[in-house]
Scaffold this motif. Structure first.
Motif, mmCIF file in Angstrom:
data_model
loop_
_atom_site.group_PDB
_atom_site.id
_atom_site.type_symbol
_atom_site.label_atom_id
_atom_site.label_comp_id
_atom_site.label_asym_id
_atom_site.label_seq_id
_atom_site.Cartn_x
_atom_site.Cartn_y
_atom_site.Cartn_z
ATOM 1 N N ALA A 255 0.853 -1.193 0.000
ATOM 2 C CA ALA A 255 0.000 0.000 0.000
ATOM 3 C C ALA A 255 0.888 1.242 0.000
ATOM 4 C CB ALA A 255 -0.908 0.013 1.222
ATOM 5 N N ASN A 256 0.591 2.171 -0.900
ATOM 6 C CA ASN A 256 1.412 3.385 -0.983
ATOM 7 C C ASN A 256 0.581 4.646 -1.178
ATOM 8 O OD1 ASN A 256 0.771 2.449 -3.602
ATOM 9 N ND2 ASN A 256 2.441 3.636 -4.491
ATOM 10 N N GLN A 257 -0.736 4.522 -1.066
ATOM 11 C CA GLN A 257 -1.609 5.704 -1.064
ATOM 12 C C GLN A 257 -2.683 5.449 -0.013
ATOM 13 O OE1 GLN A 257 -4.477 6.721 -4.223
ATOM 14 N NE2 GLN A 257 -3.298 8.596 -4.544
ATOM 15 N N GLY A 258 -2.332 5.763 1.231
ATOM 16 C CA GLY A 258 -3.216 5.393 2.330
ATOM 17 C C GLY A 258 -3.296 3.881 2.426
ATOM 18 N N THR A 259 -4.529 3.360 2.459
ATOM 19 C CA THR A 259 -4.706 1.911 2.529
ATOM 20 C C THR A 259 -4.743 1.264 1.153
ATOM 21 O OG1 THR A 259 -7.123 2.158 2.561
ATOM 22 C CG2 THR A 259 -5.988 2.099 4.695
ATOM 23 N N ASN A 260 -4.634 2.067 0.105
ATOM 24 C CA ASN A 260 -4.765 1.569 -1.263
ATOM 25 C C ASN A 260 -3.401 1.430 -1.930
ATOM 26 O OD1 ASN A 260 -7.651 1.875 -0.978
ATOM 27 N ND2 ASN A 260 -7.361 4.068 -1.348
ATOM 28 N N GLN A 261 -3.395 0.690 -3.036
ATOM 29 C CA GLN A 261 -2.180 0.635 -3.840
ATOM 30 C C GLN A 261 -2.356 1.487 -5.091
ATOM 31 O OE1 GLN A 261 -0.553 -2.497 -6.655
ATOM 32 N NE2 GLN A 261 0.628 -2.972 -4.821
ATOM 33 N N LEU A 262 -1.336 2.282 -5.402
ATOM 34 C CA LEU A 262 -1.322 3.122 -6.597
ATOM 35 C C LEU A 262 -0.130 2.745 -7.466
ATOM 36 C CD1 LEU A 262 -2.215 5.623 -8.290
ATOM 37 C CD2 LEU A 262 -0.735 6.998 -6.801
ATOM 38 N N HIS A 263 -0.387 2.486 -8.739
ATOM 39 C CA HIS A 263 0.669 2.291 -9.749
ATOM 40 C C HIS A 263 1.701 1.242 -9.349
ATOM 41 C CE1 HIS A 263 -1.118 5.328 -12.097
ATOM 42 N NE2 HIS A 263 -0.523 6.391 -11.599
ATOM 43 N N GLY A 264 1.215 0.147 -8.770
ATOM 44 C CA GLY A 264 2.100 -0.995 -8.537
ATOM 45 C C GLY A 264 2.780 -1.059 -7.191
ATOM 46 N N GLY A 265 2.553 -0.055 -6.325
ATOM 47 C CA GLY A 265 3.106 -0.124 -4.980
ATOM 48 C C GLY A 265 4.323 0.744 -4.751
ATOM 49 N N LYS A 266 4.910 0.594 -3.577
ATOM 50 C CA LYS A 266 6.018 1.462 -3.159
ATOM 51 C C LYS A 266 7.218 1.347 -4.091
ATOM 52 C CE LYS A 266 4.763 1.343 1.765
ATOM 53 N NZ LYS A 266 5.179 0.892 3.119
ATOM 54 N N PHE A 267 7.457 0.154 -4.600
ATOM 55 C CA PHE A 267 8.590 -0.051 -5.506
ATOM 56 C C PHE A 267 8.077 -0.691 -6.796
ATOM 57 C CE2 PHE A 267 10.360 -0.055 -1.207
ATOM 58 C CZ PHE A 267 11.292 0.967 -1.322
ATOM 59 N N GLY A 268 7.212 0.067 -7.472
ATOM 60 C CA GLY A 268 6.654 -0.393 -8.731
ATOM 61 C C GLY A 268 7.682 -0.379 -9.850
ATOM 62 N N PHE A 269 7.221 -0.720 -11.049
ATOM 63 C CA PHE A 269 8.131 -0.826 -12.193
ATOM 64 C C PHE A 269 8.786 0.514 -12.527
ATOM 65 C CE2 PHE A 269 5.742 -4.679 -14.202
ATOM 66 C CZ PHE A 269 6.055 -5.424 -13.083
ATOM 67 N N ASP A 270 8.146 1.615 -12.124
ATOM 68 C CA ASP A 270 8.701 2.949 -12.391
ATOM 69 C C ASP A 270 9.970 3.214 -11.603
ATOM 70 O OD1 ASP A 270 7.563 4.973 -9.851
ATOM 71 O OD2 ASP A 270 6.678 2.993 -10.129
ATOM 72 N N LYS A 271 10.219 2.434 -10.557
ATOM 73 C CA LYS A 271 11.387 2.635 -9.704
ATOM 74 C C LYS A 271 12.428 1.532 -9.885
ATOM 75 C CE LYS A 271 8.676 5.122 -6.231
ATOM 76 N NZ LYS A 271 7.399 5.039 -6.986
ATOM 77 N N GLN A 272 12.279 0.744 -10.944
ATOM 78 C CA GLN A 272 13.210 -0.355 -11.198
ATOM 79 C C GLN A 272 14.172 0.017 -12.329
ATOM 80 O OE1 GLN A 272 12.982 -2.963 -9.083
ATOM 81 N NE2 GLN A 272 11.260 -1.858 -8.185
ATOM 82 N N LEU A 273 15.372 -0.565 -12.259
ATOM 83 C CA LEU A 273 16.338 -0.407 -13.340
ATOM 84 C C LEU A 273 16.118 -1.548 -14.327
ATOM 85 C CD1 LEU A 273 18.635 1.579 -14.028
ATOM 86 C CD2 LEU A 273 20.230 -0.102 -13.087
ATOM 87 N N TRP A 274 15.626 -1.205 -15.510
ATOM 88 C CA TRP A 274 15.303 -2.200 -16.527
ATOM 89 C C TRP A 274 16.559 -2.574 -17.315
ATOM 90 C CZ3 TRP A 274 9.977 -3.218 -18.560
ATOM 91 C CH2 TRP A 274 8.982 -2.730 -17.693
ATOM 92 N N HIS A 275 16.517 -3.735 -17.939
ATOM 93 C CA HIS A 275 17.587 -4.186 -18.818
ATOM 94 C C HIS A 275 17.309 -3.691 -20.240
ATOM 95 C CE1 HIS A 275 20.566 -6.730 -20.723
ATOM 96 N NE2 HIS A 275 19.632 -7.274 -21.484
ATOM 97 N N ILE A 276 18.339 -3.175 -20.897
ATOM 98 C CA ILE A 276 18.198 -2.774 -22.289
ATOM 99 C C ILE A 276 18.520 -3.992 -23.154
ATOM 100 C CG2 ILE A 276 18.955 -1.207 -24.120
ATOM 101 C CD1 ILE A 276 19.829 0.741 -21.902
ATOM 102 N N GLN A 277 17.480 -4.610 -23.697
ATOM 103 C CA GLN A 277 17.684 -5.828 -24.484
ATOM 104 C C GLN A 277 18.272 -5.508 -25.853
ATOM 105 O OE1 GLN A 277 14.703 -9.033 -24.339
ATOM 106 N NE2 GLN A 277 14.632 -8.940 -26.573
ATOM 107 N N SER A 278 17.788 -4.415 -26.460
ATOM 108 C CA SER A 278 18.349 -3.991 -27.740
ATOM 109 C C SER A 278 18.008 -2.529 -27.959
ATOM 110 C CB SER A 278 17.809 -4.841 -28.905
ATOM 111 O OG SER A 278 16.428 -4.591 -29.096
ATOM 112 N N GLN A 279 18.803 -1.879 -28.812
ATOM 113 C CA GLN A 279 18.513 -0.482 -29.122
ATOM 114 C C GLN A 279 19.063 -0.129 -30.500
ATOM 115 O OE1 GLN A 279 20.729 1.256 -25.683
ATOM 116 N NE2 GLN A 279 21.903 2.362 -27.226
#
Length: 318
Positions: free
Chosen positions: A70-94
């Motif tokens: 839960a990261n917005q009061g008792t609710n979850q917003l956008h995937g939680g405290k450590f959602g995908f927006d706060k992760q370091l993604w792998h660059i598979q190709s560019q």
């Protein structure tokens, strides 16, 4: 046109358009990685495992209750405290035209069951389209709702606000919400409470007169898209020099007019104000795990299935 991307949150950092002989930045963004990590507006980020809100941060699957982060009061917003927006993604190709980001979300991540393997592709086409493709597979049944949280200001991100933009959304129904953004009703006709965007409308028009918009300080509502229309939404700058069409395979579009952007750091050692940008987030309806009867495909991904959806932003420049 050019776009810039980052593997921090698989984030869309910049979108510059050649307008009247000058590059116009139409995407809100921060100056550096530190500011992106600190800001709470999800600027340009890939959102998951479940975009928008899940009431009481709980879901039930096959009789088993799961407590989510839960990261917005008792609710979850956008995937939680450590959602995908706060992760370091792998660059598979560019390449000059395309970047593919991948992420493995482990079983139990933010409370969600199943290991989820996610792939997000950004593609820039020769006719000024930015196409986002989302793919995911899971080892256990889990809700999945991926989107991008870009904020647009088609007059240029240094202009005051988006209230004089023209907006059109091809949707006959929307979801009323409470002060927390949790749906408190079934889908309602857009004819009720002046929420109709089927014809082009200045965003500023009767902006805070609707009691529904007063609750959320502006637009912050999910619209169930009319899938007989190929274009989900159309946004036009106040100076009429830039138009953006949104197309998507997803069932709904969250319209958010940046009602709480104040104090969000910008690229220029300053801060954005409220309404500095508008987010058009294609997704499943908020709190869908608790409303399986809503008229949309199931938000649950099964182990034998592949999640695949697209969002396309097409720019028309004068």
């Amino acid at each position: 046109m050019t776009i810039k991307l980052s593997n921090w949150g698989a984030t869309w950092l910049s979108c510059q358009l050649p307008v009247a002989g000058q590059n116009r930045e139409v995407l809100l963004g921060c100056k550096n990685l530190e500011q992106y990590a600190q800001q709470k507006a999800y600027l340009g980020a890939t959102i998951g495992r479940y975009a928008n809100r899940i009431a009481n941060a709980t879901i039930e699957i096959n009789g088993i209750n799961y407590s989510l982060s839960a990261n917005q009061g008792t609710n979850q917003l956008h995937g939680g405290k450590f959602g995908f927006d706060k992760q370091l993604w792998h660059i598979q190709s560019q390449s000059d035209k395309q970047v593919i980001f991948t992420l493995i979300s482990p079983d139990g991540d933010q409370g969600f069951p199943g290991e989820l393997k996610v792939e997000v592709t950004y593609k820039l086409t020769d006719d000024n389209q930015v196409i986002l493709s989302f793919n995911a597979i899971t080892t256990k049944t889990t809700p999945v709702n991926l989107t991008n949280h870009a904020y647009f200001n088609l007059d240029g991100e240094t202009s005051k606000d988006i209230l004089n933009h023209t907006l059109q959304v091809n949707a006959d129904f929307y979801l009323p919400v409470d002060h927390s953004g949790i749906p408190n009703s079934d889908l309602v006709s857009v004819n009720q409470y002046d929420m109709d965007l089927r014809r082009p409308k200045f965003i500023a028009e009767r902006f805070l007169e609707s009691p529904i918009r007063q609750i959320t300080g502006g637009y912050d509502h999910a619209y169930l898209l009319n899938k007989s229309q190929s274009i989900a939404a159309k946004l036009i700058s106040a100076d009429k020099k830039v138009k953006m069409n949104v197309k998507t395979t997803l069932p709904a579009l969250q319209i958010y007019t940046g009602n709480f952007l104040k104090h969000t750091p910008n690229r220029h050692n300053g801060q954005y104000n409220n309404f500095a940008g508008i987010a058009l987030e294609a997704q499943f309806l908020p709190d869908s795990p608790h409303h399986p009867d809503w008229p949309q495909p199931s938000c649950y991904l099964e182990p034998q299935q592949t999640y695949h959806h697209q969002i396309c932003y097409q720019f028309d420049i004068k």
